[in-house]
Enzyme design. Structure first.
Site, PDB file in Angstrom:
ATOM      1  N   LYS A  11      36.800   7.429  47.930  1.00  0.00           N
ATOM      2  CA  LYS A  11      37.830   8.185  48.630  1.00  0.00           C
ATOM      3  C   LYS A  11      37.992   7.734  50.044  1.00  0.00           C
ATOM      4  O   LYS A  11      36.984   6.835  50.540  1.00  0.00           O
ATOM      5  CB  LYS A  11      37.532   9.742  48.584  1.00  0.00           C
ATOM      6  CG  LYS A  11      37.721  10.410  47.177  1.00  0.00           C
ATOM      7  CD  LYS A  11      37.109  12.096  47.150  1.00  0.00           C
ATOM      8  CE  LYS A  11      37.387  12.290  45.910  1.00  0.00           C
ATOM      9  NZ  LYS A  11      37.433  13.946  45.777  1.00  0.00           N
ATOM     10  N   TYR A  51      46.688  14.511  41.191  1.00  0.00           N
ATOM     11  CA  TYR A  51      46.112  15.892  41.311  1.00  0.00           C
ATOM     12  C   TYR A  51      46.597  16.899  40.713  1.00  0.00           C
ATOM     13  O   TYR A  51      46.450  18.004  40.957  1.00  0.00           O
ATOM     14  CB  TYR A  51      45.566  16.189  42.695  1.00  0.00           C
ATOM     15  CG  TYR A  51      44.036  15.245  43.149  1.00  0.00           C
ATOM     16  CD1 TYR A  51      42.910  15.558  42.415  1.00  0.00           C
ATOM     17  CD2 TYR A  51      44.094  14.179  43.836  1.00  0.00           C
ATOM     18  CE1 TYR A  51      41.743  14.891  42.550  1.00  0.00           C
ATOM     19  CE2 TYR A  51      42.875  13.649  44.071  1.00  0.00           C
ATOM     20  CZ  TYR A  51      41.877  13.898  43.503  1.00  0.00           C
ATOM     21  OH  TYR A  51      40.554  13.174  43.733  1.00  0.00           O
ATOM     22  N   ASN A 114      34.298  14.332  49.852  1.00  0.00           N
ATOM     23  CA  ASN A 114      33.058  14.274  49.009  1.00  0.00           C
ATOM     24  C   ASN A 114      32.954  12.896  48.400  1.00  0.00           C
ATOM     25  O   ASN A 114      32.174  12.707  47.286  1.00  0.00           O
ATOM     26  CB  ASN A 114      33.060  15.072  48.062  1.00  0.00           C
ATOM     27  CG  ASN A 114      34.108  15.328  47.187  1.00  0.00           C
ATOM     28  OD1 ASN A 114      34.984  14.624  47.212  1.00  0.00           O
ATOM     29  ND2 ASN A 114      34.298  16.249  46.335  1.00  0.00           N
ATOM     30  N   HIS A 117      35.859  10.398  43.469  1.00  0.00           N
ATOM     31  CA  HIS A 117      36.391  11.068  42.329  1.00  0.00           C
ATOM     32  C   HIS A 117      35.939  10.565  41.111  1.00  0.00           C
ATOM     33  O   HIS A 117      35.699   9.163  41.031  1.00  0.00           O
ATOM     34  CB  HIS A 117      37.979  11.053  42.307  1.00  0.00           C
ATOM     35  CG  HIS A 117      38.553  11.385  41.100  1.00  0.00           C
ATOM     36  ND1 HIS A 117      38.834  12.733  40.813  1.00  0.00           N
ATOM     37  CD2 HIS A 117      38.880  10.580  39.819  1.00  0.00           C
ATOM     38  CE1 HIS A 117      39.223  12.726  39.395  1.00  0.00           C
ATOM     39  NE2 HIS A 117      39.237  11.425  38.843  1.00  0.00           N
ATOM     40  N   GLU A 128      43.785   8.816  33.384  1.00  0.00           N
ATOM     41  CA  GLU A 128      43.506   8.346  34.863  1.00  0.00           C
ATOM     42  C   GLU A 128      43.437   6.926  34.950  1.00  0.00           C
ATOM     43  O   GLU A 128      43.852   6.210  35.992  1.00  0.00           O
ATOM     44  CB  GLU A 128      42.374   9.054  35.484  1.00  0.00           C
ATOM     45  CG  GLU A 128      42.490  10.460  35.522  1.00  0.00           C
ATOM     46  CD  GLU A 128      41.204  11.352  35.974  1.00  0.00           C
ATOM     47  OE1 GLU A 128      41.412  12.657  36.287  1.00  0.00           O
ATOM     48  OE2 GLU A 128      40.235  10.818  36.225  1.00  0.00           O
TER      49      GLU A 128
HETATM   50  P1  IDP Z   1      35.900  17.170  41.106  1.00  0.00           P
HETATM   51  O1  IDP Z   1      36.150  16.180  41.871  1.00  0.00           O
HETATM   52  O2  IDP Z   1      34.048  17.271  41.356  1.00  0.00           O
HETATM   53  O3  IDP Z   1      36.036  17.095  39.653  1.00  0.00           O
HETATM   54  P2  IDP Z   1      37.604  19.202  41.322  1.00  0.00           P
HETATM   55  O4  IDP Z   1      37.403  20.668  41.047  1.00  0.00           O
HETATM   56  O5  IDP Z   1      38.471  18.534  40.416  1.00  0.00           O
HETATM   57  O6  IDP Z   1      36.272  18.512  41.561  1.00  0.00           O
HETATM   58  O7  IDP Z   1      38.319  19.216  42.718  1.00  0.00           O
HETATM   59  C1  IDP Z   1      38.945  17.946  42.946  1.00  0.00           C
HETATM   60  C2  IDP Z   1      38.807  17.477  44.327  1.00  0.00           C
HETATM   61  O8  IDP Z   1      39.283  18.570  45.320  1.00  0.00           O
HETATM   62  C3  IDP Z   1      37.379  17.415  44.906  1.00  0.00           C
HETATM   63  O9  IDP Z   1      36.801  16.289  44.813  1.00  0.00           O
HETATM   64  C4  IDP Z   1      37.373  17.844  46.467  1.00  0.00           C
HETATM   65  O10 IDP Z   1      37.622  16.559  47.136  1.00  0.00           O
HETATM   66  C5  IDP Z   1      38.577  18.716  46.374  1.00  0.00           C
HETATM   67  N1  IDP Z   1      38.073  20.317  46.213  1.00  0.00           N
HETATM   68  C6  IDP Z   1      37.590  20.787  45.222  1.00  0.00           C
HETATM   69  N2  IDP Z   1      37.529  22.034  45.547  1.00  0.00           N
HETATM   70  C7  IDP Z   1      37.631  22.235  47.106  1.00  0.00           C
HETATM   71  C8  IDP Z   1      37.585  23.458  47.879  1.00  0.00           C
HETATM   72  O11 IDP Z   1      37.154  24.404  47.548  1.00  0.00           O
HETATM   73  N3  IDP Z   1      38.059  23.099  49.077  1.00  0.00           N
HETATM   74  C9  IDP Z   1      38.719  21.886  49.611  1.00  0.00           C
HETATM   75  N4  IDP Z   1      38.781  20.786  48.780  1.00  0.00           N
HETATM   76  C10 IDP Z   1      38.193  20.983  47.353  1.00  0.00           C
HETATM   77 MG    MG Z   2      37.942  17.124  38.985  1.00  0.00          MG
END
Ligand code: IDP
Ligand code: MG
Length: 140
Positions: A11, A51, A114, A117, A128
Site C-alpha cells: 500500500k 474496495y 497497514n 492488502h 482480485e
Molecule cells: P483486511 O485488509 O485485513 O482484509 P478489511 O476489513 O478487508 O481488512 O479492510 C480493508 C482495509 O480497510 C484494511 O486493510 C484497512 O486498510 C482499512 N480498514 C479496515 N478497518 C478499518 C477501520 O476501522 N478504520 C480505518 N480503516 C480500516
Molecule cells: Mg479484506
C-alpha cells in the site's frame, strides 16, 4: 495442501517508506513466490471499485482516498495454501493486534495504513488477480 495464487498489494504508506523489498523478503522467506508484480497509481475510481465490498463501511471514503494517494505495488503470490499463508504473514488488520513478526505488526502505522492488502479467499483471489493482471503477465 494445494498450490494457490493470491493477490497482494503493497500500500501507499509502505511504498512511501521504501519498504517494497522488506515486504517482499517476508513473502519469499515464508516460501511464497512472487509470480507477477507491478507498481502503479490507482485512480480514486479504481480504488472505489476494488474496495466495493466495503462501500457501506464508515472507513470506505478514507480508505479509497488513501489507496489512491500514492504508488502501490500489486503482485501475485503463489505457493502452498497461499491465501491463508499470506494472511498469516500479513497479520491482523489492526497492526496493534497483529502478532509480532508479521508485516503489519512490524511495519504498520495504523489500522488504515497497514502496509499490505491480501485476498481473503481463493474465490476473491481469482477476482482480485484479474482486476490487476492479464494472463500474459503471470509467469509461473
Ligand atoms: P483486511 O485488509 O485485513 O482484509 P478489511 O476489513 O478487508 O481488512 O479492510 C480493508 C482495509 O480497510 C484494511 O486493510 C484497512 O486498510 C482499512 N480498514 C479496515 N478497518 C478499518 C477501520 O476501522 N478504520 C480505518 N480503516 C480500516
Ligand atoms: Mg479484506
Amino acid at each position: 495442501m494445494s498450490v494457490q495464487k493470491t493477490l497482494s498489494i503493497i500500500k501507499p504508506d509502505a511504498t512511501a517508506r521504501n519498504l517494497t523489498g522488506s515486504v517482499n523478503a517476508r513473502f519469499e522467506q515464508a516460501g511464497l513466490r512472487i509470480i507477477a508484480q507491478k507498481r502503479l497509481c490507482l485512480t480514486r475510481a479504481q480504488a472505489e471499485k476494488f474496495y466495493e465490498v466495503h462501500r457501506e463501511k464508515a472507513f470506505y471514503d478514507s480508505l479509497c482516498e488513501y489507496m489512491s494517494s500514492g504508488p502501490v505495488v500489486a503482485q501475485v503470490l503463489c505457493g502452498d495454501d497461499a491465501v491463508a499463508k499470506n494472511r498469516e504473514i500479513m497479520g491482523a488488520t489492526n497492526p496493534a493486534n497483529a502478532e509480532i513478526g508479521t508485516i503489519r505488526r512490524d511495519f504498520g502505522q495504523s489500522i488504515e495504513h497497514n502496509v499490505v492488502h491480501g485476498s481473503d479467499s481463493p474465490e476473491n483471489a481469482e477476482i482480485e488477480i484479474q482486476f490487476f493482471f492479464s494472463q500474459l503477465e503471470i509467469i509461473e
